[in-house]
Structures are given as C-alpha cells and as structure tokens.
Design a protein around this motif. Structure first.
Motif, PDB file in Angstrom:
ATOM      1  N   THR A 460       0.816  -1.223   0.000  1.00  0.00           N
ATOM      2  CA  THR A 460       0.000   0.000   0.000  1.00  0.00           C
ATOM      3  C   THR A 460       0.844   1.264   0.000  1.00  0.00           C
ATOM      4  OG1 THR A 460      -0.129   0.101   2.411  1.00  0.00           O
ATOM      5  CG2 THR A 460      -1.779  -1.237   1.277  1.00  0.00           C
ATOM      6  N   GLY A 461       2.165   1.137   0.058  1.00  0.00           N
ATOM      7  CA  GLY A 461       3.037   2.302   0.081  1.00  0.00           C
ATOM      8  C   GLY A 461       3.335   2.826   1.465  1.00  0.00           C
ATOM      9  N   ILE A 462       2.844   2.159   2.503  1.00  0.00           N
ATOM     10  CA  ILE A 462       3.113   2.561   3.884  1.00  0.00           C
ATOM     11  C   ILE A 462       4.493   2.065   4.295  1.00  0.00           C
ATOM     12  CG2 ILE A 462       2.372   2.317   6.286  1.00  0.00           C
ATOM     13  CD1 ILE A 462       0.497   4.023   4.646  1.00  0.00           C
ATOM     14  N   LEU A 463       5.225   2.877   5.053  1.00  0.00           N
ATOM     15  CA  LEU A 463       6.506   2.432   5.596  1.00  0.00           C
ATOM     16  C   LEU A 463       6.258   1.433   6.713  1.00  0.00           C
ATOM     17  CD1 LEU A 463       8.666   5.678   5.909  1.00  0.00           C
ATOM     18  CD2 LEU A 463       8.787   3.926   4.157  1.00  0.00           C
ATOM     19  N   ILE A 464       7.017   0.346   6.702  1.00  0.00           N
ATOM     20  CA  ILE A 464       6.877  -0.675   7.739  1.00  0.00           C
ATOM     21  C   ILE A 464       8.252  -1.185   8.137  1.00  0.00           C
ATOM     22  CG2 ILE A 464       6.550  -2.508   6.015  1.00  0.00           C
ATOM     23  CD1 ILE A 464       4.735  -3.910   8.095  1.00  0.00           C
ATOM     24  N   CYS A 465       8.424  -1.390   9.433  1.00  0.00           N
ATOM     25  CA  CYS A 465       9.659  -1.997   9.941  1.00  0.00           C
ATOM     26  C   CYS A 465       9.418  -3.485  10.105  1.00  0.00           C
ATOM     27  CB  CYS A 465      10.061  -1.374  11.277  1.00  0.00           C
ATOM     28  SG  CYS A 465      11.490  -2.183  12.032  1.00  0.00           S
ATOM     29  N   THR A 466      10.138  -4.290   9.371  1.00  0.00           N
ATOM     30  CA  THR A 466       9.941  -5.735   9.450  1.00  0.00           C
ATOM     31  C   THR A 466      10.673  -6.353  10.637  1.00  0.00           C
ATOM     32  OG1 THR A 466      11.741  -6.024   7.876  1.00  0.00           O
ATOM     33  CG2 THR A 466       9.515  -6.000   6.985  1.00  0.00           C
ATOM     34  N   THR A 467      11.314  -5.517  11.445  1.00  0.00           N
ATOM     35  CA  THR A 467      11.944  -6.008  12.675  1.00  0.00           C
ATOM     36  C   THR A 467      10.991  -5.910  13.862  1.00  0.00           C
ATOM     37  OG1 THR A 467      14.144  -5.387  11.893  1.00  0.00           O
ATOM     38  CG2 THR A 467      13.882  -5.731  14.260  1.00  0.00           C
ATOM     39  N   CYS A 468      10.400  -4.724  14.071  1.00  0.00           N
ATOM     40  CA  CYS A 468       9.535  -4.549  15.244  1.00  0.00           C
ATOM     41  C   CYS A 468       8.077  -4.277  14.894  1.00  0.00           C
ATOM     42  CB  CYS A 468      10.061  -3.416  16.128  1.00  0.00           C
ATOM     43  SG  CYS A 468       9.813  -1.761  15.436  1.00  0.00           S
ATOM     44  N   GLY A 469       7.766  -4.072  13.596  1.00  0.00           N
ATOM     45  CA  GLY A 469       6.381  -3.906  13.202  1.00  0.00           C
ATOM     46  C   GLY A 469       5.878  -2.475  13.165  1.00  0.00           C
ATOM     47  N   GLU A 470       6.702  -1.503  13.490  1.00  0.00           N
ATOM     48  CA  GLU A 470       6.285  -0.095  13.473  1.00  0.00           C
ATOM     49  C   GLU A 470       5.872   0.333  12.063  1.00  0.00           C
ATOM     50  OE1 GLU A 470       5.605   3.731  15.127  1.00  0.00           O
ATOM     51  OE2 GLU A 470       5.858   1.737  16.011  1.00  0.00           O
ATOM     52  N   LYS A 471       4.768   1.111  11.972  1.00  0.00           N
ATOM     53  CA  LYS A 471       4.285   1.600  10.682  1.00  0.00           C
ATOM     54  C   LYS A 471       4.237   3.120  10.689  1.00  0.00           C
ATOM     55  CE  LYS A 471       1.487  -2.431   9.396  1.00  0.00           C
ATOM     56  NZ  LYS A 471       0.137  -2.904   8.981  1.00  0.00           N
ATOM     57  N   ARG A 472       4.579   3.732   9.559  1.00  0.00           N
ATOM     58  CA  ARG A 472       4.555   5.181   9.401  1.00  0.00           C
ATOM     59  C   ARG A 472       4.123   5.517   7.975  1.00  0.00           C
ATOM     60  NH1 ARG A 472       7.277   8.079  13.679  1.00  0.00           N
ATOM     61  NH2 ARG A 472       6.916   6.701  15.454  1.00  0.00           N
ATOM     62  N   PRO A 473       3.503   6.679   7.786  1.00  0.00           N
ATOM     63  CA  PRO A 473       3.188   7.107   6.416  1.00  0.00           C
ATOM     64  C   PRO A 473       4.462   7.410   5.646  1.00  0.00           C
ATOM     65  CG  PRO A 473       2.716   8.855   7.981  1.00  0.00           C
ATOM     66  CD  PRO A 473       3.025   7.647   8.798  1.00  0.00           C
ATOM     67  N   PHE A 474       4.412   7.230   4.338  1.00  0.00           N
ATOM     68  CA  PHE A 474       5.583   7.503   3.500  1.00  0.00           C
ATOM     69  C   PHE A 474       5.881   8.999   3.542  1.00  0.00           C
ATOM     70  CE2 PHE A 474       8.321   7.930  -0.083  1.00  0.00           C
ATOM     71  CZ  PHE A 474       8.873   6.681  -0.285  1.00  0.00           C
ATOM     72  N   PRO A 475       7.114   9.403   3.884  1.00  0.00           N
ATOM     73  CA  PRO A 475       7.423  10.841   4.010  1.00  0.00           C
ATOM     74  C   PRO A 475       7.454  11.540   2.646  1.00  0.00           C
ATOM     75  CG  PRO A 475       9.407   9.537   4.258  1.00  0.00           C
ATOM     76  CD  PRO A 475       8.274   8.549   4.187  1.00  0.00           C
ATOM     77  N   LYS A 476       7.023  12.782   2.635  1.00  0.00           N
ATOM     78  CA  LYS A 476       7.049  13.582   1.409  1.00  0.00           C
ATOM     79  C   LYS A 476       8.445  14.152   1.162  1.00  0.00           C
ATOM     80  CE  LYS A 476       2.170  14.865   1.664  1.00  0.00           C
ATOM     81  NZ  LYS A 476       1.193  15.994   1.738  1.00  0.00           N
ATOM     82  N   THR A 477       9.170  14.388   2.244  1.00  0.00           N
ATOM     83  CA  THR A 477      10.538  14.899   2.121  1.00  0.00           C
ATOM     84  C   THR A 477      11.468  14.094   3.020  1.00  0.00           C
ATOM     85  OG1 THR A 477      10.165  16.519   3.890  1.00  0.00           O
ATOM     86  CG2 THR A 477       9.764  17.252   1.619  1.00  0.00           C
ATOM     87  N   CYS A 478      12.762  14.189   2.753  1.00  0.00           N
ATOM     88  CA  CYS A 478      13.760  13.450   3.523  1.00  0.00           C
ATOM     89  C   CYS A 478      13.840  14.000   4.941  1.00  0.00           C
ATOM     90  CB  CYS A 478      15.126  13.561   2.843  1.00  0.00           C
ATOM     91  SG  CYS A 478      16.472  12.837   3.802  1.00  0.00           S
ATOM     92  N   PRO A 479      13.703  13.148   5.963  1.00  0.00           N
ATOM     93  CA  PRO A 479      13.803  13.611   7.358  1.00  0.00           C
ATOM     94  C   PRO A 479      15.168  14.195   7.688  1.00  0.00           C
ATOM     95  CG  PRO A 479      12.857  11.407   7.231  1.00  0.00           C
ATOM     96  CD  PRO A 479      13.399  11.719   5.878  1.00  0.00           C
TER      97      PRO A 479
END
Length: 722
Positions: A460-479
């Motif tokens: 779906t384009g969502i950021l996901i950590c495959t280590t701990c399961g944390e999910k975040r929206p895909f960033p529009k700009t580089c953090p």
C-alpha cells in the motif's frame, strides 16, 4: 529390579519427559543407557518407540510401572557424551527430545513393523554397502585417463565408497566402471580395515604459522584457538596438519566445512592424507553410506571425519580436536527443529569431552572479534591484509543525468576488462524486486524510530519496519536533508542480468544464485563460470567457485545490503563484500553506493576494519544485541492467515506476562514459508541470557500456553535474516 527412564517418540511437548519402566529380568542385560526400546504408553497400551536415558534401581511409581517390551538396539547408539549433548540441545532450544535425538541417530533410524496378528515390533536400520579397493594389478597399472589415474591414486590410500570417490572426483562413475572391467579395482561388501596412524605423514604447510597454532593449542586449555588465513587451500592444509598431530597421539578428529561444495573440493586432499582412517560425511550421502560411516566411527576404524554440520552428531570416541572452518558462515544454522548453530553445538561438545577447538574464518564476525578481545578465544595468527576497494558515488552519477544502475566508470572498466579477454564479476545480492527507502540527495535511509532498523514499503506504500512492526506514512521529504528526492527503489538480480545482456550483446553471461547452486553440480557450475565473459550473482558467488582471470569485480549496489532488516545487516554486508573481493582477486574493484560515508563502505575503501567493528559493537551494546544479549524469534505459522494472526497476538500477550522484565515486540507478518505455503508471523524478544528464556518457555509449554493455540510455533535464537 531395574528401572529404565525412557523418553518417548511423540509430538506433544507437554508430555515430553522421561518415564519410568520396569525392566524384565530377561532383558536386564540388554536395557542400558543409549539403546532404543519398545514400550506401552497411555491407556490403550499403544506401543511406541522410546530411548533409555538412564537405568536405576527405584521409582516412586513402583506399583504402577509397566514393562519394557523389546530392546531394539544390540548396543547403545548414543554414548554418554552425546547423551549429555542431546539433553543440552533440548534444554537450550526447547525442542522435543526425539527431535534432538534424531540428529544423533539419523544413520541408524528405526522402522516399525506389524505382523499378521497385529503385533508391533521395531527394527533398526542395517545395510552393508559396496566399497571399492585397488587390486594388485591396479597398483602397477598405467593409464592416460586423468580420472582413472586419479581414482587409482586415491584407492592406493585405502578403499572408498562410490560417494566418497564422487566427492573427491566429480562424475567418476564411468571411469570407475572401466577400471573394474580392466580388473584394476574391485568392489567388496563390508567396512574398511583400519590403517595405522603411524603411516600418516606430516604435511608441507607454513611451518611458522602452524607452530604458532600448535603452541596456542597447547597453552589454550579449554579455550578455542582462532587463526587467520584468507587462502582456502592453505587454511584447509593447516586444519589437516593439526588433525595429523592429534591422530598421532591416538585421538579422534572432526573437521567441519560449512558447505558441501567446499567439502567435495577438499575431499580428495583429505583422503590422500588419512586414507582408511578418514571418512567424508554430508547430507548428500545415501542412508547406507551414512550407516557405514556411523558404524566405522563407533567401532573405531575411522578416526578422522571431514563433514558438514551434521557430522558433529556422529558417535566419536576420545575426541581430541574439533575444527570449524568459516566460523561465521550462515550454512551452520539449522533451518529446521531444533534451530541449532553448529559453532555453539561444537563448543558444547568440546566442553563435555575436554577436546580442543580450532576455528578459522577469512573475515571474522563482530562477536568473534569481541570474544578475542576479551580473551575468551585465543588468537594464534595476525589478521590478513586486504586491498582497498574504490567507491563510486551514485549520487553524482544521478546529478550528471545517469539514472541507470551502472556508473560511467564501471561501464568503462567492464569494457576494458572484456577487451583484455578478462572476466567481469558482479555481485548483486537481491532476487526479485525489493524496496529500500532512501534519499537520493543525501543518501540517508529511512530508519525505524523505535528500533533503528531500515524501513521498507508494503504493497500500500506505507513504511513498515519488518523487525519490530512499526508503521509510518511515507514521508514527502527526507527527514535528514529536507529533499523531495526520497523514494522506494529496488533492483533484483534478474533485472541486472537483462540490462547486461542488452548493453553487452554477444558476451557470454552466467547467473549464479541459490537456484543455480541447487540445480547444477559444483563442477558443472565451475565450467560455466570459466567459459563466461560476465558472471553476475548473489552471495552464492563466494561459495568456493574458481575465479582465475578477473579483470573487474564490482558490487552493483551495496546499499540494499548495508541497510538490511537484520540487526547484523552491516556485519553481513561487510563480510560478504570483502569475501567477494578476496575470492575474485580482481585488479579493479568497485562498490557503487548512494551512501559513501556508511561505515561498511568506508571500511572496504580504507582496507582497515577496526573502526567498523568498534562502531558496530557500540550500536549492539546500546541495543542489547549479540554479543551483549540475545534475540529470540517466535515464529507462528499455519495455513489460515486470520488464525495465525490471532494466535500471534495471544502469544504476544502471554510472552509479555511471562517475561515482563525484557522487551517483547508486537507480532509482524514474516513471510510465506516454503513448506505448504504456510503464512508466518514473528514476535521478537530481547534478553541478556538464553537459559532463563528457555526455562520460561518450558513453563509455558507445561502450562499449555502453546498447546492452546491452533497455529504451530517454533523458536529461533539469534537468527540470521536476509
């Protein structure tokens, strides 16, 4: 009255313990620790196979005991040393006793039989096997056939089975048959005779290096001894010389290689040294061949074994030395229950039987380096030097308008090597299409704010950590830098091959990956590589293949490896790429990257790895990763995804309640398992020690907390994840 304590062959961990059985007087001499027996079990008096772990004279259940019905083995199949090792496996890896026992008894497995009356009995496997020996005529025969001459040379050291000949000399069957027709060799039934240890001559290896190894072995006591040597053949010769010294003192030796390809490559050299005293053992042997080796070791006619990881469970007597080559190789980790690690099992066996342990690795792991710095492992030789690798900054390529995966410089070097009739070898360690999310402006990879591991995108384009399961929206700009040049990217091996075939038409291109290794014999792949102009592959490239004339070697894009999902992704990447460049030994060596300041990239470029190891240890100490703690993966799997997900949540809460003092991470979807396409969820837990976790898991099993779940559960300690 004798009482036997018996573990039963069954699949329920809740009842996996030793049960007391009365030994009839007629079987009193036969029922001893280490034999398998038939016993009744449960209310229906079901007859099952069992293993006698001990024999005593009393039991608190004396009036309720039932009799042992049959003794299956004429003599113990597992001795006291290996019974202790078996129980250690059960305790550490929380597996069924019979799952651990199967590792020790695989060559002598039991068949269950039912007669016409419905009576059940058991029979141990027993089969004689043909072996080949040289005749008197063959000892003086001369032949122009290279394979025939090599077979005669090998058999002068002593008889060998067909599989041993094939391991030492690929595709030897036709030549063997012609030698039989000429009467120069013959086949016989039965085992080999013993060769006197005095006939084994010392090897001609680097005496200065070997003297250092010997001195350290003599003074190390119970500590393992490690030596550096990047050349495969020289390293193997040092192991052989150490084995020769131990056999001369009347003890047995086990030498372990991580892969069958390496073992087959070294088998001829091994047999030429040890002859009838040596045997080769690996999973590609037929059951009859494994039985023969098992029996020869048990009777003492074989003193030295060259094998893969399963050889550690053979019934050696009086072990003097255990040698483990390429200590950090991922092939040493079992992918089935119990999920043991060969180096740990070998170390435990050495401890139980007071054997010395000699280990080596061309590029040692972070944990191994740390243990040497803490004097837990003795370092016998100095590290090997390695040549620096040139770095190609792909950000600059992009700024110059090159959006492809090959930089202008790499294309030029590849063309130059091909014009000189030299090979090009490219490493791209990704199959299919996998995403890595990073900024093309600054090279920063988006990492999980919870556990610090790189994040990927899901469907779906969502950021996901495959280590701990944390999910975040895909960033529009580089953090990191604020650029909008942040996106997911992934290029698989097949795409790289297609691009090469398009750009370099007319050149022979060979792809080497795990599938190729499974589908072809080692020598056939070696032939393909020698004929190729361009070789492209994954980590399979470093599995012992010959690279004799390489003009250019390059990592297509290292970023996908240095920012992997495992806690030790950086270490794996460093060891893989450095080993790749060591094996190919190219004049020109390059790594393409968007992150030239990454510690792995800098270590490869500066040809100095101490800063990399120091940084990695600081990171692991702060996160509680090995060697400062342990990671436990609880894998929950089954065919029904909704049920597996539900069970993973239930287990997650149960683990939180059982281990409140340690970090338990919420379940994430792991993968679709190969077997039956079952779905898997994973729960990660971190803890400082293994035994307290193993004890807690055992209490959960006894309380039925695992059994109540419909899905299957397995536990992996300090896993190696791709």
């Amino acid at each position: 009255m004798k009482i036997a304590r018996v573990f039963l062959k069954q699949t329920n961990k809740r009842i996996d313990r030793a049960y007391d059985y009365r030994v009839p007087d007629t079987l009193a001499d036969q029922v001893v620790p280490g034999v398998r027996v038939a016993v009744p079990f449960a209310q229906g008096h079901r007859v099952v196979e069992g293993f006698v772990i001990s024999v005593g004279g009393d039991s608190k259940y004396t009036n309720k005991l039932r009799d042992v019905l049959q003794v299956i083995d004429a003599q113990p199949v597992v001795d006291e040393v290996h019974r202790k090792l078996c129980l250690w496996l059960v305790k550490i890896y929380d597996c069924l006793f019979y799952d651990a026992l199967a590792l020790f008894t695989q060559p002598v497995r039991v068949s269950r039989e039912t007669n016409e009356k419905g009576e059940i009995s058991f029979r141990p496997y027993h089969k004689t096997e043909k072996i080949f020996r040289i005749t008197q005529a063959g000892k003086t025969a001369k032949t122009k056939g290279k394979k025939m001459a090599r077979i005669l040379e090998l058999l002068k050291s002593g008889p060998m089975s067909a599989s041993e000949l094939n391991a030492a000399l690929q595709h030897a069957s036709d030549s063997r048959k012609r030698l039989q027709e000429k009467g120069w060799i013959e086949s016989v039934e039965g085992s080999q005779s013993q060769k006197a240890a005095a006939e084994i001559l010392p090897l001609s290896c680097d005496r200065h290096v070997f003297q250092s190894i010997q001195e350290n072995l003599s003074n190390a006591g119970t500590q393992p001894v490690f030596f550096y040597q990047k050349d495969d053949d020289l390293r193997f010769d040092l192991f052989l010389q150490a084995a020769v010294e131990v056999v001369h003192h009347g003890k047995s030796v086990l030498l372990i290689e991580p892969e069958i390809n390496l073992l087959k490559k070294n088998a001829g050299r091994f047999k030429s040294i040890f002859g009838e005293l040596g045997a080769v053992y690996h999973s590609h042997l037929k059951i009859s061949e494994r039985y023969r080796v098992f029996h020869q070791i048990q009777t003492g006619s074989v003193k030295v074994v060259l094998g893969t990881r399963t050889a550690v469970f053979l019934p050696f007597k009086n072990i003097g030395l255990i040698g483990v080559d390429e200590m950090g190789n991922g092939q040493y980790i079992s992918d089935s229950e119990p999920h043991y690690k060969l180096p740990d099992v070998a170390a435990q066996l050495a401890k139980i039987c007071s054997a010395q342990m000699l280990i080596s690795d061309p590029i040692p792991s972070v944990t191994l380096k740390w243990r040497m710095s803490k004097n837990q492992i003795v370092q016998a030789t100095a590290p090997s030097d390695f040549s620096p690798v040139d770095i190609i900054d792909m950000k600059r390529e992009m700024q110059r308008g090159n959006l492809g995966i090959f930089s202008h410089l790499l294309e030029e070097e590849m063309n130059s090597a091909l014009n000189r009739k030299q090979q090009v070898v490219l490493l791209h360690n990704r199959l299919g299409y996998q995403h890595a999310v990073f900024c093309r402006a600054c090279g920063e990879t988006v990492k999980c704010p919870v556990c610090g591991r790189p994040m990927k995108t899901d469907q779906t384009g969502i950021l996901i950590c495959t280590t701990c399961g944390e999910k975040r929206p895909f960033p529009k700009t580089c953090p990191s830098c604020g650029s909008n040049h942040i996106k997911g990217m992934g290029v698989g091996l097949d795409q790289v091959v297609e691009m090469i075939q398009e750009k370099w038409r007319g050149h022979r291109v060979v792809k080497i990956d795990a599938a190729a290794v499974r589908q072809k014999e080692f020598d056939e792949l070696c032939g393909d590589i020698r004929k190729a102009d361009i070789v492209v592959g994954t980590r399979s490239l470093v599995r012992g293949f010959p690279f004799d004339n390489v003009g250019c070697a390059a990592g297509v894009l290292i970023d996908q490896d240095i920012d992997g999902n495992a806690y030790h992704a950086a270490e794996q990447a460093y060891r893989l790429y450095r080993l790749f460049f060591e094996k190919t030994n190219a004049v020109c060596r390059y790594v393409q990257t968007y992150n030239e300041m990454h510690p792995v990239v800098e270590a490869l470029h500066q040809s100095h790895d101490d800063p990399f190891y120091d940084d990695e240890l600081k990171y692991r100490r702060s996160m509680g990763y090995p060697p400062f703690g342990h990671v436990f993966y609880f894998e929950i799997f089954g065919e029904d995804r909704a049920q597996v997900q539900k069970d993973s949540i239930s287990l997650y809460h149960a683990l939180q309640a059982r281990f409140p003092q340690w970090s338990v991470y919420k379940p994430i979807f792991g993968e679709i398992r190969r077997e039956n396409h079952q779905l898997e969820y994973r729960i990660m837990m971190k803890a400082p020690e293994i035994p307290p976790v193993s004890n807690g898991i055992r209490r959960m099993i006894w309380a039925g907390e695992f059994e109540r779940l419909a899905s299957k559960i397995t536990v992996v300690i300090d896993p190696v994840l791709d």
